[in-house]
Design an enzyme around this catalytic site. Sequence first.
Site, short mmCIF file in Angstrom:
data_model
loop_
_atom_site.label_atom_id
_atom_site.label_comp_id
_atom_site.label_asym_id
_atom_site.label_seq_id
_atom_site.Cartn_x
_atom_site.Cartn_y
_atom_site.Cartn_z
N TYR A 57 -18.34 4.25 -1.25
CA TYR A 57 -16.96 4.53 -0.88
C TYR A 57 -16.95 5.43 0.34
O TYR A 57 -17.21 6.62 0.26
CB TYR A 57 -16.20 5.19 -2.03
CG TYR A 57 -16.13 4.37 -3.29
CD1 TYR A 57 -16.34 2.99 -3.27
CD2 TYR A 57 -15.85 4.96 -4.52
CE1 TYR A 57 -16.28 2.24 -4.43
CE2 TYR A 57 -15.77 4.21 -5.68
CZ TYR A 57 -16.00 2.86 -5.64
OH TYR A 57 -15.95 2.12 -6.79
N PRO A 206 -7.47 -1.48 -13.92
CA PRO A 206 -6.66 -1.88 -15.08
C PRO A 206 -5.23 -2.26 -14.71
O PRO A 206 -4.52 -2.82 -15.54
CB PRO A 206 -6.68 -0.62 -15.96
CG PRO A 206 -6.83 0.51 -14.98
CD PRO A 206 -7.74 -0.03 -13.91
N ARG A 209 -5.45 -4.00 -9.40
CA ARG A 209 -5.48 -3.52 -8.00
C ARG A 209 -4.08 -3.25 -7.47
O ARG A 209 -3.78 -3.54 -6.31
CB ARG A 209 -6.24 -4.51 -7.11
CG ARG A 209 -7.66 -4.75 -7.59
CD ARG A 209 -8.49 -5.51 -6.58
NE ARG A 209 -9.84 -5.75 -7.11
CZ ARG A 209 -10.84 -4.86 -7.08
NH1 ARG A 209 -10.62 -3.67 -6.56
NH2 ARG A 209 -12.02 -5.14 -7.59
N GLY A 210 -3.23 -2.72 -8.34
CA GLY A 210 -1.88 -2.36 -7.93
C GLY A 210 -0.84 -3.43 -8.16
O GLY A 210 0.36 -3.19 -8.01
#
Length: 340
Positions: A57, A206, A209-210
């Site tokens: 990341y 969960p 991804r939005g």
Amino acid sequence: MTTVPRIKLGLEVSAQGLGCMGMSAFYGAPKPEPDMINLIHHAINLGVTFLDTSDIYGPKTNEILLGKVNNLIVRVRVEPIDRTGPRHNASQTTWEVRGDPEYVRAACEASLQRLQVDCIDLYYQHRIDTRVPIEITMGELKKLVEEGKIKYVGLSEASASTIRRAHVVHPITAIQLEWSLWSRDVEQDVIPTCRELGIGIVAYSPLGRGFFSSGPQILEKLEDSDFRKYLPRFQAENLEHNKILYERVNKLASKKGCTPSQLSLAWVHHQGNDVVPIPGTTKIENLEQNIGALVVKLTPEEMAELESIASADAVKGARYGAGISTYLDSETPPFSSWKA
């Protein structure tokens, strides 16, 4: 405001974690560091101790961010959940997954420095190196446990058979996988294997991804550099179909008096006390809304309705595009074939 309770996944963690990826990578430009430190402060003050990061990341900048937070919050014990595996190659345009002992050790020691900790509580193999027997990768992770550099070992995106082979070498504490109302294929084999072996389950993405926060309109808000714009499920030909799932979830959420994202998260929480979702966010209001899902109680009838809504044909499009490995292609060579 709801305070997040603790549960046991081998180690004690908050029942809901915080995915930190979007603060530094993949979901558009990196967010301002002071804002992200403030967000993490707020999460920890609400009881979140399960922070998910990775050296990929940024790369690396997300770990550095968390290292600064750890220094600032000495009164709170946090679980930096770090991962080894994928790395950028020299061109920075493709991925390489490595599970050889030399790389596993070097990645762990570098992460310890960036996180500014002496020990990582839970350390995952982020993706499985299909060139290296999983027993070899696990053997090095076991050594790192014995040396006190990590406490517990996890795998991410591993098949049932890979999990079984790894668990023989050293106990697996947690399996990280994508699990949500629109990603349920893991229920066929991987989830039952985890439960048979007593392994905790960490559900990433969960909220799709939005997708379950904003619905199909999310695409209008994404920056060009946001990799979700290029995922199959967010393409126009699939999004038109997938919005039906969001609309049905939204309708049930309205009846419950909660948001669709809270209902979607509550569904994950109701899967069992061996499951911890780690929704990511970069906004305090979304963080608080996500934590509010912990008080949304679903009846057996509501769970059944959600199961019906999120049926196998409810979603069109693969989770990822070509070139990103998942548990479906995580088989490794037999241990007997390994030549160091």
